[in-house]
Design an enzyme around this catalytic site. Structure first.
Site, PDB file in Angstrom:
ATOM      1  N   TRP A 102       0.829  -1.220   0.000  1.00 33.81           N
ATOM      2  CA  TRP A 102       0.000   0.000   0.000  1.00 33.81           C
ATOM      3  C   TRP A 102       0.852   1.254   0.000  1.00 33.81           C
ATOM      4  O   TRP A 102       0.552   2.227  -0.704  1.00 33.81           O
ATOM      5  CB  TRP A 102      -1.010  -0.030   1.144  1.00 33.81           C
ATOM      6  CG  TRP A 102      -2.034  -1.068   0.841  1.00 33.81           C
ATOM      7  CD1 TRP A 102      -2.164  -2.294   1.422  1.00 33.81           C
ATOM      8  CD2 TRP A 102      -3.005  -1.023  -0.220  1.00 33.81           C
ATOM      9  NE1 TRP A 102      -3.162  -2.997   0.803  1.00 33.81           N
ATOM     10  CE2 TRP A 102      -3.703  -2.246  -0.194  1.00 33.81           C
ATOM     11  CE3 TRP A 102      -3.367  -0.065  -1.184  1.00 33.81           C
ATOM     12  CZ2 TRP A 102      -4.737  -2.546  -1.098  1.00 33.81           C
ATOM     13  CZ3 TRP A 102      -4.393  -0.362  -2.076  1.00 33.81           C
ATOM     14  CH2 TRP A 102      -5.059  -1.583  -2.024  1.00 33.81           C
ATOM     15  N   ASP A 172      -1.622   6.917   6.299  1.00 31.67           N
ATOM     16  CA  ASP A 172      -2.688   6.070   5.764  1.00 31.67           C
ATOM     17  C   ASP A 172      -3.044   5.063   6.863  1.00 31.67           C
ATOM     18  O   ASP A 172      -2.270   4.163   7.156  1.00 31.67           O
ATOM     19  CB  ASP A 172      -2.173   5.358   4.500  1.00 31.67           C
ATOM     20  CG  ASP A 172      -3.161   4.318   3.969  1.00 31.67           C
ATOM     21  OD1 ASP A 172      -4.240   4.150   4.559  1.00 31.67           O
ATOM     22  OD2 ASP A 172      -2.826   3.681   2.946  1.00 31.67           O
ATOM     23  N   LYS A 196     -12.972  -1.064   6.468  1.00 32.27           N
ATOM     24  CA  LYS A 196     -12.394  -2.122   7.305  1.00 32.27           C
ATOM     25  C   LYS A 196     -12.879  -1.983   8.751  1.00 32.27           C
ATOM     26  O   LYS A 196     -13.513  -2.875   9.278  1.00 32.27           O
ATOM     27  CB  LYS A 196     -10.883  -2.092   7.218  1.00 32.27           C
ATOM     28  CG  LYS A 196     -10.428  -2.316   5.775  1.00 32.27           C
ATOM     29  CD  LYS A 196      -8.960  -2.176   5.624  1.00 32.27           C
ATOM     30  CE  LYS A 196      -8.555  -1.916   4.199  1.00 32.27           C
ATOM     31  NZ  LYS A 196      -8.899  -2.995   3.273  1.00 32.27           N
TER      32      LYS A 196
HETATM   33  N1  PMP Z   1      -4.310   1.727   2.067  1.00 28.23           N
HETATM   34  C1  PMP Z   1      -4.390   0.551   2.707  1.00 28.23           C
HETATM   35  C2  PMP Z   1      -3.466   0.290   3.858  1.00 28.23           C
HETATM   36  C3  PMP Z   1      -5.331  -0.401   2.297  1.00 28.23           C
HETATM   37  O1  PMP Z   1      -5.421  -1.574   2.936  1.00 28.23           O
HETATM   38  C4  PMP Z   1      -6.191  -0.103   1.216  1.00 28.23           C
HETATM   39  C5  PMP Z   1      -7.249  -1.062   0.735  1.00 28.23           C
HETATM   40  N2  PMP Z   1      -7.148  -2.350   1.084  1.00 28.23           N
HETATM   41  C6  PMP Z   1      -6.038   1.133   0.573  1.00 28.23           C
HETATM   42  C7  PMP Z   1      -5.098   2.025   1.023  1.00 28.23           C
HETATM   43  C8  PMP Z   1      -6.874   1.495  -0.613  1.00 28.23           C
HETATM   44  O2  PMP Z   1      -8.127   1.813  -0.190  1.00 28.23           O
HETATM   45  P1  PMP Z   1      -9.384   1.869  -1.179  1.00 28.23           P
HETATM   46  O3  PMP Z   1      -9.635   0.485  -1.661  1.00 28.23           O
HETATM   47  O4  PMP Z   1     -10.446   2.395  -0.272  1.00 28.23           O
HETATM   48  O5  PMP Z   1      -9.042   2.805  -2.273  1.00 28.23           O
END
Ligand code: PMP
Length: 361
Positions: A102, A172, A196
């Site tokens: 991520w 994040d 989540k």
């Molecule tokens: N950052 C992290 C740590 C994630 O786990 C995720 C999604 N699993 C995201 C960003 C991306 O988020 P989204 O799918 O809401 O765009």
């Protein structure tokens, strides 16, 4: 109905009470003869939900008054682009920690906008570890310092917060927001998807210190400018109404269940139950993550062979335990233990893990 035990990494388990309340009010919202899914977002019925979701975030996370709280479309992913567009001022450098899948996505997007400095790269240890929080330093010309508090795929989590002085700290927190106490005042911005730990998919949350918003350049188009949204209390355009209603109900459930400290106790308890099995000493299950940085949210583990991993996931599913397969990029197994996952579900998984290793070890 017998409900499945949901260990998905996201979207993921939502407390049954929240789902029941949504069902109850879906067609006739609180006796008003209309569904929340069909009223104008400018109507009082929705306005109350919107403001309550924001005030619950503020209350539960103890967000100081000089921050704006937003729920916006586009997920955590849109923020990967919007953060550098808004805050990576010309001539400055954005510092990033590269801790896994991520963080790398956030970095790739930022590099398309401006100059990026990688403060730490976990590539050499296969993203199984993190630097000591006290060891990381921002660049002299840093516009902001970005990191990912919990890597959802790799299963590693920061246990202490980087100290970067006056440099705006941006995090994040998609996969561990509301799971542990948080000194919001140390951060200039905290953001992530809501799907989540906060509710159904469809929105991202942003907690942004107001002085940072002053940096957003005027030449950005309206939607891409965080200030546009903050000035309009996240109602510049039609918000993800249905999702925000779910977030409001989820946060009420968090409050009823001990608030953030209640969630922290539960997360510690649930994750220890599983890590105790991984550490039992029989070498059947293994954690690929350095012990000091093990996530309380996403527990990644390996079995002695890929065949056994496939069999494990299949047999667990047959017993109602869903989504235990690891992410395709790292393999193995992964159990996600977000706020909506009850202790009883984790206990069932632990019993299954012990029985599986006894039979196949
Ligand atoms: N950052 C992290 C740590 C994630 O786990 C995720 C999604 N699993 C995201 C960003 C991306 O988020 P989204 O799918 O809401 O765009």
């Amino acid at each position: 109905m017998s409900r499945k035990l949901n260990f998905a990494a996201g979207p993921c388990a939502i407390p049954l009470e929240v789902l029941e309340e949504m069902k109850e009010n879906m067609v006739d919202y609180q006796g008003n003869g209309i569904s929340l899914a069909e009223v104008s977002h400018r109507h009082k019925l929705y306005d109350d939900v919107h403001n309550e979701a924001i005030s619950l975030m503020k209350e539960l996370l103890k967000v100081p008054d000089n921050y704006s709280i937003l729920f916006l479309g586009g997920g955590g992913t849109l923020a990967f682009t919007m953060i550098p567009m808004n805050f990576l001022t010309p001539g400055k450098t954005a510092d990033y920690i590269s801790s896994g899948a991520w963080a790398k996505k956030a970095i790739d997007d930022a590099k398309k906008v401006g100059k990026v400095n990688i403060v730490y790269d976990g590539k050499d240890n296969g993203y199984s570890s993190l630097p000591a929080a006290s060891s990381v330093k921002a660049s002299d010309d840093s516009a902001y310092f970005h990191f990912t508090s919990n890597e959802t795929i790799g299963g590693i989590q920061w246990k202490e917060w980087p100290e970067v002085g006056d440099v705006p700290l941006i995090c994040d927190m998609s996969s561990d927001i509301m799971s542990r106490e948080l000194p919001v005042e140390k951060f200039a911005m905290i953001y992530g998807g809501v799907q989540k730990n906060l509710g159904p998919a469809g929105a991202a949350f942003m907690i942004i210190r107001n002085d940072l918003l002053e940096r957003s350049p005027d030449n950005l188009t309206a939607y891409l400018n965080y200030k546009t949204h903050a000035d309009k209390n996240a109602m510049y355009n039609t918000p993800p109404v249905f999702t925000i209603w779910g977030v409001k109900l989820f946060l009420e459930w968090v409050r009823k269940n001990g608030g953030v400290s209640g969630m922290e106790k539960l997360s510690d308890k649930k994750s220890k139950l599983i890590y105790n099995v991984l550490d039992s000493g029989d070498n059947f299950y293994k954690s690929p993550v350095e012990a000091a940085f093990r996530s309380t949210m996403n527990i990644v583990f390996r079995l002695p062979s890929e065949d056994l991993e496939t069999q494990f996931v299949k047999e667990a599913e047959a017993e109602g335990m869903m989504f235990l397969k690891g992410h395709r990029s790292v393999g193995g197994c992964r159990a996600s233990l977000y706020n909506g996952v009850p202790v009883s579900a984790v206990q069932t998984l632990v019993d299954f893990m012990k029985e599986f290793s006894r039979k196949n070890g």
